[in-house]
Design a protein around this motif. Structure first.
Motif, PDB file in Angstrom:
ATOM      1  N   VAL A 101       4.618  14.721 -11.384  1.00  0.00           N
ATOM      2  CA  VAL A 101       4.935  14.813 -12.743  1.00  0.00           C
ATOM      3  C   VAL A 101       3.854  15.606 -13.575  1.00  0.00           C
ATOM      4  O   VAL A 101       4.110  16.491 -14.349  1.00  0.00           O
ATOM      5  N   GLY A 102       2.610  15.151 -13.173  1.00  0.00           N
ATOM      6  CA  GLY A 102       1.385  15.847 -13.822  1.00  0.00           C
ATOM      7  C   GLY A 102       1.494  17.293 -13.491  1.00  0.00           C
ATOM      8  O   GLY A 102       1.190  18.128 -14.393  1.00  0.00           O
ATOM      9  N   VAL A 103       1.951  17.849 -12.237  1.00  0.00           N
ATOM     10  CA  VAL A 103       1.839  19.100 -11.723  1.00  0.00           C
ATOM     11  C   VAL A 103       2.930  19.815 -12.548  1.00  0.00           C
ATOM     12  O   VAL A 103       2.787  20.834 -13.139  1.00  0.00           O
ATOM     13  N   ARG A 104       4.069  19.116 -12.492  1.00  0.00           N
ATOM     14  CA  ARG A 104       5.169  19.618 -13.119  1.00  0.00           C
ATOM     15  C   ARG A 104       5.044  19.970 -14.926  1.00  0.00           C
ATOM     16  O   ARG A 104       5.332  21.014 -15.648  1.00  0.00           O
ATOM     17  N   LYS A 105       4.198  19.277 -15.491  1.00  0.00           N
ATOM     18  CA  LYS A 105       3.695  19.136 -16.662  1.00  0.00           C
ATOM     19  C   LYS A 105       2.781  20.345 -17.168  1.00  0.00           C
ATOM     20  O   LYS A 105       3.332  21.162 -17.896  1.00  0.00           O
ATOM     21  N   GLU A 106       1.781  20.507 -16.186  1.00  0.00           N
ATOM     22  CA  GLU A 106       1.231  21.754 -16.198  1.00  0.00           C
ATOM     23  C   GLU A 106       1.895  23.228 -16.126  1.00  0.00           C
ATOM     24  O   GLU A 106       1.786  23.868 -16.804  1.00  0.00           O
ATOM     25  N   ASN A 165       1.884   9.608  -5.778  1.00  0.00           N
ATOM     26  CA  ASN A 165       2.348  10.792  -5.676  1.00  0.00           C
ATOM     27  C   ASN A 165       3.523  11.306  -6.544  1.00  0.00           C
ATOM     28  O   ASN A 165       3.204  12.530  -7.112  1.00  0.00           O
ATOM     29  N   LEU A 166       4.341  10.444  -6.942  1.00  0.00           N
ATOM     30  CA  LEU A 166       5.277  10.629  -7.960  1.00  0.00           C
ATOM     31  C   LEU A 166       4.504  11.103  -9.333  1.00  0.00           C
ATOM     32  O   LEU A 166       4.868  12.197 -10.073  1.00  0.00           O
ATOM     33  N   VAL A 167       3.434  10.383  -9.666  1.00  0.00           N
ATOM     34  CA  VAL A 167       2.838  10.475 -10.988  1.00  0.00           C
ATOM     35  C   VAL A 167       2.152  11.919 -10.669  1.00  0.00           C
ATOM     36  O   VAL A 167       1.974  12.734 -11.821  1.00  0.00           O
ATOM     37  N   SER A 187      16.523  21.071 -26.942  1.00  0.00           N
ATOM     38  CA  SER A 187      16.748  19.792 -27.012  1.00  0.00           C
ATOM     39  C   SER A 187      16.070  18.854 -25.830  1.00  0.00           C
ATOM     40  O   SER A 187      15.603  19.433 -24.953  1.00  0.00           O
ATOM     41  N   THR A 188      16.358  17.544 -26.125  1.00  0.00           N
ATOM     42  CA  THR A 188      15.662  16.618 -25.237  1.00  0.00           C
ATOM     43  C   THR A 188      16.098  16.709 -23.707  1.00  0.00           C
ATOM     44  O   THR A 188      15.583  16.833 -22.584  1.00  0.00           O
ATOM     45  N   GLU A 189      17.747  17.014 -23.609  1.00  0.00           N
ATOM     46  CA  GLU A 189      18.292  17.177 -22.622  1.00  0.00           C
ATOM     47  C   GLU A 189      18.089  18.510 -21.751  1.00  0.00           C
ATOM     48  O   GLU A 189      17.703  18.384 -20.464  1.00  0.00           O
ATOM     49  N   VAL A 190      17.900  19.692 -22.584  1.00  0.00           N
ATOM     50  CA  VAL A 190      17.429  20.749 -21.872  1.00  0.00           C
ATOM     51  C   VAL A 190      16.179  20.575 -21.362  1.00  0.00           C
ATOM     52  O   VAL A 190      15.711  21.048 -20.324  1.00  0.00           O
ATOM     53  N   ILE A 191      15.194  19.997 -22.100  1.00  0.00           N
ATOM     54  CA  ILE A 191      13.774  19.802 -21.486  1.00  0.00           C
ATOM     55  C   ILE A 191      13.559  18.893 -20.257  1.00  0.00           C
ATOM     56  O   ILE A 191      13.013  19.369 -19.498  1.00  0.00           O
ATOM     57  N   GLU A 192      14.537  17.958 -20.334  1.00  0.00           N
ATOM     58  CA  GLU A 192      14.409  16.962 -19.003  1.00  0.00           C
ATOM     59  C   GLU A 192      15.162  17.659 -17.844  1.00  0.00           C
ATOM     60  O   GLU A 192      14.605  17.470 -16.707  1.00  0.00           O
ATOM     61  N   GLY A 193      16.284  18.468 -18.146  1.00  0.00           N
ATOM     62  CA  GLY A 193      16.770  19.129 -17.279  1.00  0.00           C
ATOM     63  C   GLY A 193      15.935  20.133 -16.503  1.00  0.00           C
ATOM     64  O   GLY A 193      15.984  20.485 -15.401  1.00  0.00           O
ATOM     65  N   GLY A 194      15.285  20.983 -17.402  1.00  0.00           N
ATOM     66  CA  GLY A 194      14.237  21.996 -16.751  1.00  0.00           C
ATOM     67  C   GLY A 194      13.221  21.319 -16.161  1.00  0.00           C
ATOM     68  O   GLY A 194      12.691  22.107 -15.312  1.00  0.00           O
ATOM     69  N   PHE A 195      12.596  20.305 -16.827  1.00  0.00           N
ATOM     70  CA  PHE A 195      11.442  19.520 -16.416  1.00  0.00           C
ATOM     71  C   PHE A 195      11.313  19.007 -14.957  1.00  0.00           C
ATOM     72  O   PHE A 195      10.784  19.140 -13.695  1.00  0.00           O
ATOM     73  N   GLY A 196      12.665  18.416 -14.687  1.00  0.00           N
ATOM     74  CA  GLY A 196      12.943  17.601 -13.340  1.00  0.00           C
ATOM     75  C   GLY A 196      13.476  16.107 -13.558  1.00  0.00           C
ATOM     76  O   GLY A 196      13.716  15.588 -14.618  1.00  0.00           O
ATOM     77  N   GLU A 197      13.764  15.608 -12.481  1.00  0.00           N
ATOM     78  CA  GLU A 197      14.354  14.208 -12.542  1.00  0.00           C
ATOM     79  C   GLU A 197      13.744  13.263 -11.305  1.00  0.00           C
ATOM     80  O   GLU A 197      13.564  13.669 -10.175  1.00  0.00           O
ATOM     81  N   ILE A 198      13.588  11.964 -11.698  1.00  0.00           N
ATOM     82  CA  ILE A 198      13.259  10.996 -10.570  1.00  0.00           C
ATOM     83  C   ILE A 198      14.408  10.346  -9.883  1.00  0.00           C
ATOM     84  O   ILE A 198      15.432   9.917 -10.658  1.00  0.00           O
ATOM     85  N   ASP A 199      14.710  10.511  -8.668  1.00  0.00           N
ATOM     86  CA  ASP A 199      15.838  10.049  -8.208  1.00  0.00           C
ATOM     87  C   ASP A 199      15.647   8.939  -7.372  1.00  0.00           C
ATOM     88  O   ASP A 199      14.402   8.454  -6.985  1.00  0.00           O
ATOM     89  N   LYS A 236       0.880  -1.267  -0.124  1.00  0.00           N
ATOM     90  CA  LYS A 236      -0.191  -0.076  -0.028  1.00  0.00           C
ATOM     91  C   LYS A 236       0.894   1.230  -0.081  1.00  0.00           C
ATOM     92  O   LYS A 236       0.532   2.295  -0.676  1.00  0.00           O
ATOM     93  N   GLU A 237       2.078   1.135   0.960  1.00  0.00           N
ATOM     94  CA  GLU A 237       2.787   2.335   0.791  1.00  0.00           C
ATOM     95  C   GLU A 237       3.350   2.510  -0.662  1.00  0.00           C
ATOM     96  O   GLU A 237       3.654   3.702  -0.898  1.00  0.00           O
ATOM     97  N   SER A 238       3.993   1.618  -1.290  1.00  0.00           N
ATOM     98  CA  SER A 238       4.470   1.649  -2.617  1.00  0.00           C
ATOM     99  C   SER A 238       3.490   2.187  -3.444  1.00  0.00           C
ATOM    100  O   SER A 238       4.010   3.014  -4.199  1.00  0.00           O
ATOM    101  N   GLU A 239       2.496   1.654  -3.328  1.00  0.00           N
ATOM    102  CA  GLU A 239       1.359   2.148  -4.406  1.00  0.00           C
ATOM    103  C   GLU A 239       1.220   3.520  -4.321  1.00  0.00           C
ATOM    104  O   GLU A 239       0.958   4.539  -5.303  1.00  0.00           O
ATOM    105  N   GLN A 240       1.121   4.169  -2.984  1.00  0.00           N
ATOM    106  CA  GLN A 240       0.768   5.570  -2.583  1.00  0.00           C
ATOM    107  C   GLN A 240       2.041   6.383  -3.045  1.00  0.00           C
ATOM    108  O   GLN A 240       1.836   7.611  -3.413  1.00  0.00           O
ATOM    109  N   LYS A 241       3.166   5.563  -2.981  1.00  0.00           N
ATOM    110  CA  LYS A 241       4.291   6.587  -3.171  1.00  0.00           C
ATOM    111  C   LYS A 241       4.353   6.777  -4.684  1.00  0.00           C
ATOM    112  O   LYS A 241       4.558   7.970  -5.280  1.00  0.00           O
ATOM    113  N   TYR A 242       4.246   5.651  -5.580  1.00  0.00           N
ATOM    114  CA  TYR A 242       4.256   5.925  -7.078  1.00  0.00           C
ATOM    115  C   TYR A 242       2.918   6.929  -7.462  1.00  0.00           C
ATOM    116  O   TYR A 242       3.287   7.510  -8.375  1.00  0.00           O
TER     117      TYR A 242
END
Length: 394
Positions: A286-291, A281-283, A382-394, A273-279
């Motif tokens: 990412v959706g908020v960052r997309k907007e 939250n990540l989705v 470029s893709t690198e610039v977009i991903e760098g400005g968008f964010g990253e999953i660590d 349950k914790e894992s499902e909630q964690k992922y």
């Protein structure tokens, strides 16, 4: 309301004490079932002259070559599963730190022969159980008293002695000496069905003893045979008690193991349950960052469109101003042209002699404004610039 139950121990438990170094020396000791393993160890130290500074360990023997380490010194003899007539052996550590028997104190493995005998005993127990069930089914049949000379129907049963008796013989049965005491109940309520073993050699004879060397239950007639001469015997009921204790211990261990597995299952469910909630939250992140990125792109596009509008207005105003100047020059030149036409058509020499040239005033042509050419230059995307400005999953 508090109720206090008191138990009286009538008969002590007789143990056979031996040493691994000298198994021919046997000491018989009567002990209480509530005596501890530690007190038994002290008695055996004294019996076999083992100094107090020498480490010892005790083993209880319940098969011909099978021993169990008694490592919980605080346990009572009853808790450790020690029964009357059992052999307990003491082992003293050698001077070099080793043990004569070696090992780590774990119970020795059961041999294939012992396992086969145990399986045979289980099969006998199963047959006896089936026989007992048949007795219950046919309870209406006449069951006679076990006392010699009595042919009355038996309506009572002693769970400890596994004997049937009638009401008239019950008193004499209770007067018999029994190490385990008596537990007289109605025949229909008997419980110790599986403790009765009948001899395979002498039919209808009860096997009340267990030969430790041959590892088989024997009856009183078997004792006279040469094949059992000089052997050690244990009460069959005591062996049953030990077997039952082993089964209870193993059953409790399995229950504990199952409980641990269930706790692990509950832990895994929580982690799931914790894992499902964690992922989830990540989705969401990412959706908020997309907007946010889409809004930033929209703002950048609107700024560029606003800039284009401003440049367009400036250029149009400049062109309109240039156009107005040209219109004024055209009107002036047209007026001069019309006056000259009038002179040519007229017949007045005086007006013709007074003509003055105005061509010099019409030579100036307004300078044409050179407008700057604008173009849209795409930024680095470029893709690198977009991903760098968008964010990253660590």
């Amino acid at each position: 309301i508090f109720v206090k139950h008191c138990k009286v121990e009538v008969y002590l438990m007789s143990l056979k004490l031996q040493s691994f170094t000298n198994q021919q020396e046997v000491h018989h000791k009567n002990m209480s079932r509530i005596d501890t393993i530690e007190s038994l160890a002290l008695i055996m130290r004294e019996k076999f002259d083992i100094p107090d500074d020498v480490e010892v360990r005790l083993w209880n023997k319940y098969m011909s070559n099978t021993y169990e380490l008694l490592n919980k010194r605080e346990q009572t003899l009853l808790e450790a599963g020690i029964y009357s007539g059992q052999i307990v052996r003491i082992e003293a550590r050698n001077k070099d730190g080793t043990w004569p028997r070696g090992g780590t104190g774990e119970r020795f493995k059961v041999t294939e022969k012992q396992r086969q005998k145990m399986n045979d005993e289980k099969e006998k127990q199963r047959q006896i159980e089936m026989q007992s069930k048949n007795e219950e089914v046919t309870a209406q049949e006449l069951v006679l008293c076990d006392n010699l000379g009595c042919e009355k129907p038996a309506n009572l049963y002693c769970n400890q002695c596994q004997e049937k008796t009638c009401s008239g013989c019950a008193g004499s049965h209770l007067l018999k000496k029994s190490k385990k005491g008596h537990n007289m109940v109605e025949y229909k309520d008997k419980t110790q069905h599986r403790d009765i073993l009948y001899c395979t050699t002498h039919q209808h004879e009860k096997c009340e003893l267990y030969c430790e060397q041959c590892e088989i239950p024997v009856c009183s007639k078997c004792l006279s045979r040469k094949s059992h001469k000089g052997h050690d015997y244990t009460e069959t009921s005591a062996v049953f008690d030990l077997k039952r204790t082993c089964v209870i211990k193993e059953r409790d261990n399995i229950k504990t193991h199952i409980q641990l597995l269930k706790e692990q299952m509950e832990f895994m469910d929580t982690k799931l349950k914790e894992s499902e909630q964690k992922y989830k939250n990540l989705v969401t992140d990412v959706g908020v960052r997309k907007e946010e990125m889409l809004k930033a792109v929209e703002r950048a596009a609107n700024n560029q469109l606003q800039k284009i509008g401003n440049l367009k207005t400036l250029d149009i105003n400049q062109i309109q101003a240039q156009k107005e100047k040209l219109e004024q020059q055209i009107a002036k030149a047209t007026a001069v042209l019309e006056s000259q036409g009038g002179l040519l058509k007229g017949h007045s020499p005086r007006e013709l002699f007074s003509f003055e040239s105005k061509a010099a005033d019409l030579k100036d042509i307004p300078e044409m404004i050179v407008q700057k050419e604008h173009s849209f230059k795409k930024g680095l995307l470029s893709t690198e610039v977009i991903e760098g400005g968008f964010g990253e999953i660590d």
